[in-house]
Motif scaffolding. Structure first.
Motif, PDB file in Angstrom:
ATOM      1  N   ARG A 321       0.813  -1.216   0.000  1.00  0.00           N
ATOM      2  CA  ARG A 321       0.000   0.000   0.000  1.00  0.00           C
ATOM      3  C   ARG A 321       0.846   1.264   0.000  1.00  0.00           C
ATOM      4  N   LYS A 322       2.157   1.075   0.062  1.00  0.00           N
ATOM      5  CA  LYS A 322       3.024   2.231   0.114  1.00  0.00           C
ATOM      6  C   LYS A 322       3.694   2.489  -1.225  1.00  0.00           C
ATOM      7  N   LEU A 323       4.018   3.753  -1.446  1.00  0.00           N
ATOM      8  CA  LEU A 323       4.687   4.156  -2.674  1.00  0.00           C
ATOM      9  C   LEU A 323       6.175   3.848  -2.570  1.00  0.00           C
ATOM     10  N   SER A 324       6.709   3.147  -3.567  1.00  0.00           N
ATOM     11  CA  SER A 324       8.156   2.920  -3.617  1.00  0.00           C
ATOM     12  C   SER A 324       8.828   4.175  -4.158  1.00  0.00           C
ATOM     13  N   ARG A 325      10.058   4.407  -3.739  1.00  0.00           N
ATOM     14  CA  ARG A 325      10.799   5.567  -4.234  1.00  0.00           C
ATOM     15  C   ARG A 325      11.224   5.369  -5.687  1.00  0.00           C
ATOM     16  N   ALA A 326      11.466   4.138  -6.071  1.00  0.00           N
ATOM     17  CA  ALA A 326      11.875   3.829  -7.442  1.00  0.00           C
ATOM     18  C   ALA A 326      11.276   2.491  -7.838  1.00  0.00           C
ATOM     19  N   MET A 327      11.086   2.303  -9.159  1.00  0.00           N
ATOM     20  CA  MET A 327      10.460   1.071  -9.647  1.00  0.00           C
ATOM     21  C   MET A 327      11.092   0.640 -10.968  1.00  0.00           C
ATOM     22  N   HIS A 328      10.849  -0.613 -11.294  1.00  0.00           N
ATOM     23  CA  HIS A 328      11.152  -1.165 -12.611  1.00  0.00           C
ATOM     24  C   HIS A 328       9.892  -1.890 -13.060  1.00  0.00           C
ATOM     25  N   GLY A 329       9.966  -2.636 -14.154  1.00  0.00           N
ATOM     26  CA  GLY A 329       8.778  -3.314 -14.650  1.00  0.00           C
ATOM     27  C   GLY A 329       7.993  -2.483 -15.642  1.00  0.00           C
ATOM     28  N   TYR A 330       8.637  -1.447 -16.205  1.00  0.00           N
ATOM     29  CA  TYR A 330       8.005  -0.656 -17.259  1.00  0.00           C
ATOM     30  C   TYR A 330       8.369  -1.270 -18.610  1.00  0.00           C
ATOM     31  N   LEU A 331       8.060  -0.586 -19.703  1.00  0.00           N
ATOM     32  CA  LEU A 331       8.395  -1.110 -21.022  1.00  0.00           C
ATOM     33  C   LEU A 331       9.907  -1.242 -21.149  1.00  0.00           C
ATOM     34  N   PRO A 332      10.407  -2.384 -21.595  1.00  0.00           N
ATOM     35  CA  PRO A 332      11.849  -2.634 -21.654  1.00  0.00           C
ATOM     36  C   PRO A 332      12.628  -1.676 -22.554  1.00  0.00           C
ATOM     37  N   ASP A 333      11.971  -1.065 -23.534  1.00  0.00           N
ATOM     38  CA  ASP A 333      12.664  -0.160 -24.447  1.00  0.00           C
ATOM     39  C   ASP A 333      13.119   1.132 -23.769  1.00  0.00           C
ATOM     40  N   LEU A 334      12.511   1.476 -22.648  1.00  0.00           N
ATOM     41  CA  LEU A 334      12.868   2.718 -21.957  1.00  0.00           C
ATOM     42  C   LEU A 334      14.306   2.653 -21.453  1.00  0.00           C
ATOM     43  N   ALA A 335      15.080   3.714 -21.700  1.00  0.00           N
ATOM     44  CA  ALA A 335      16.494   3.740 -21.304  1.00  0.00           C
ATOM     45  C   ALA A 335      16.662   3.527 -19.808  1.00  0.00           C
ATOM     46  N   SER A 336      15.714   4.002 -19.019  1.00  0.00           N
ATOM     47  CA  SER A 336      15.818   3.863 -17.563  1.00  0.00           C
ATOM     48  C   SER A 336      15.737   2.410 -17.111  1.00  0.00           C
ATOM     49  N   GLN A 337      15.193   1.556 -17.973  1.00  0.00           N
ATOM     50  CA  GLN A 337      15.018   0.142 -17.620  1.00  0.00           C
ATOM     51  C   GLN A 337      16.188  -0.732 -18.055  1.00  0.00           C
ATOM     52  N   HIS A 338      17.147  -0.150 -18.766  1.00  0.00           N
ATOM     53  CA  HIS A 338      18.262  -0.934 -19.275  1.00  0.00           C
ATOM     54  C   HIS A 338      19.273  -1.261 -18.184  1.00  0.00           C
ATOM     55  N   GLY A 339      19.735  -2.498 -18.198  1.00  0.00           N
ATOM     56  CA  GLY A 339      20.741  -2.962 -17.251  1.00  0.00           C
ATOM     57  C   GLY A 339      22.121  -2.939 -17.881  1.00  0.00           C
ATOM     58  N   ILE A 340      23.070  -3.635 -17.247  1.00  0.00           N
ATOM     59  CA  ILE A 340      24.451  -3.646 -17.723  1.00  0.00           C
ATOM     60  C   ILE A 340      24.896  -5.055 -18.102  1.00  0.00           C
ATOM     61  N   PHE A 341      25.818  -5.107 -19.041  1.00  0.00           N
ATOM     62  CA  PHE A 341      26.468  -6.349 -19.442  1.00  0.00           C
ATOM     63  C   PHE A 341      27.944  -6.005 -19.646  1.00  0.00           C
ATOM     64  N   LEU A 342      28.774  -6.402 -18.676  1.00  0.00           N
ATOM     65  CA  LEU A 342      30.194  -6.068 -18.685  1.00  0.00           C
ATOM     66  C   LEU A 342      31.020  -7.337 -18.815  1.00  0.00           C
TER      67      LEU A 342
END
Length: 379
Positions: A321-342
């Protein structure tokens, strides 16, 4: 194909756009942007390390509409009686925790009367519920191994255990998972988040140095499952006020923090649901082409999959019931949702989908890349 020494480090929720805040990790020879799979960890991580999308593995999300196999199907009357407790926040939270402890099922904030319609999915690779070819033969240090420790101490303990293992084993897989938790609780860019990024950067550097010193012909890989973005808007989804009480007829739904799935059994209900969701202007209903692209085309995942716009969170949801400060699970094309591969050696591209990463990992680790097709057939 002969296997080679490898160190595989998984970081939960490390955004690609935050890589410049990690100077040691930024020095890896190979750096690529990772486009995640669609959904949450249970599917994102599975696709990353097995190559299987939800359509192929047969489930999407931690829970699904499945009254015939719900572990709560025989407790309908009792759970319906408990539903009014939901109006009292702390009592509701206490009873949900008690139910979870008794049944050993993480019921989160799912309304009591809805539980008999829902069934949990099982497929957490780090709980070792699914065999992962890439991990075979390696010393593994996964987050469930450190649950006896408090939050804030688990990643550090993982680092120490992995450093010790390098002395005796040329194949090591480990997970750092507290960054995701910190982002949800404190936000990306918070002092807590930045402080933990500094720790991870230092730990990865030390692990890499120690590993390559002992195994010069080995490879070090760092990968995250998705990115993260700060939440700037909360939205209350009120399906019941528009469609009436859910049930086996005429509809059912499951509401995550950023994804709503609706199962409808009446064309008129389906049309009204779409009209209502579109009127909110806070998200999009996936088209059939989009569902096919992200591997969630199966009707068992819902007739309607509604995804929140970037930075929007559904509150309350079945996860809290509480608001998270940050989230994921949006459309994968969004730059904010991209992870890393090193990688400690150059990569052929600077951008990979999660599905492509699996095949690249198989090659880098000296595993049989044909396992990808066998995984598909196995599903």
């Amino acid at each position: 194909m002969p296997s080679r020494p490898f160190l595989l480090i998984f970081i939960d929720g490390f955004p690609f756009y935050y890589l410049d805040k990690a100077p040691q990790m930024s020095q890896f020879e190979g750096k690529a942007r990772l486009i995640p799979g669609f959904g949450y960890s249970i599917n994102c991580q599975l696709e990353l390390f097995t190559g299987l999308q939800p359509d192929e593995v047969g489930y999407f999300g931690d829970w699904t509409y499945a009254p015939e196999r719900s572990p709560f199907r025989r407790a309908k009357i009792l759970l319906r009686l408990l539903n009014p407790v939901g109006r009292v926040y702390y009592l509701d939270r206490l009873l949900h925790k008690a139910l979870g402890k008794i049944t050993r099922i993480e019921v989160k904030n799912i309304p009591f009367s809805y539980l008999p319609m829902m069934a949990p999915n099982s497929g957490d690779i780090f709980k070792r519920e699914i065999s992962v070819d890439l991990f075979h033969g390696a010393a593994t240090f996964f987050w469930p191994d450190f649950l006896h420790l408090k939050w804030g101490k688990r990643d550090a303990a993982t680092f120490i255990a992995a450093m010790d293992a390098i002395e005796a084993d040329g194949k090591v897989v480990l997970t750092f998972t507290e960054l995701d938790h910190i982002a949800h609780a404190c936000g990306v860019g918070s002092p807590e988040f930045d402080h933990h990024v500094e720790h991870i950067d230092s730990w990865v550097s030390d692990l890499k140095e120690e590993f390559l010193k002992r195994y010069p012909d080995g490879v070090v890989i760092v990968v995250s499952d998705h990115g993260m973005v700060n939440v700037n808007k909360r939205v209350h989804i009120k399906l019941e006020s528009v469609l009436g009480t859910p049930g086996k007829r005429p509809y059912a739904y499951f509401l995550d923090g950023t994804i709503l799935r609706v199962w409808t059994f009446d064309a008129r209900i389906r049309a009204r649901c779409k009209e209502y969701l579109n009127s909110l202007e806070v998200g999009v209903i996936l088209t059939s082409d989009e569902r096919k692209r992200w591997g969630v085309s199966s009707p068992t995942f819902g007739d309607i999959i509604f995804v929140a716009n970037e930075g929007v969170m559904f509150v309350p949801s079945f996860w809290g019931r509480k608001l998270s400060r940050a989230m994921h699970g949006y459309l994968p094309d969004l730059a904010s949702q991209h992870g890393i591969f090193l990688c400690s050696q150059p990569l052929k591209d600077d951008m990979f989908t999660a599905n492509q990463v699996y095949r690249e990992l198989a090659k880098l680790l000296g595993k049989d890349v044909g396992g990808y097709e066998r995984n598909r057939n196995r599903s």
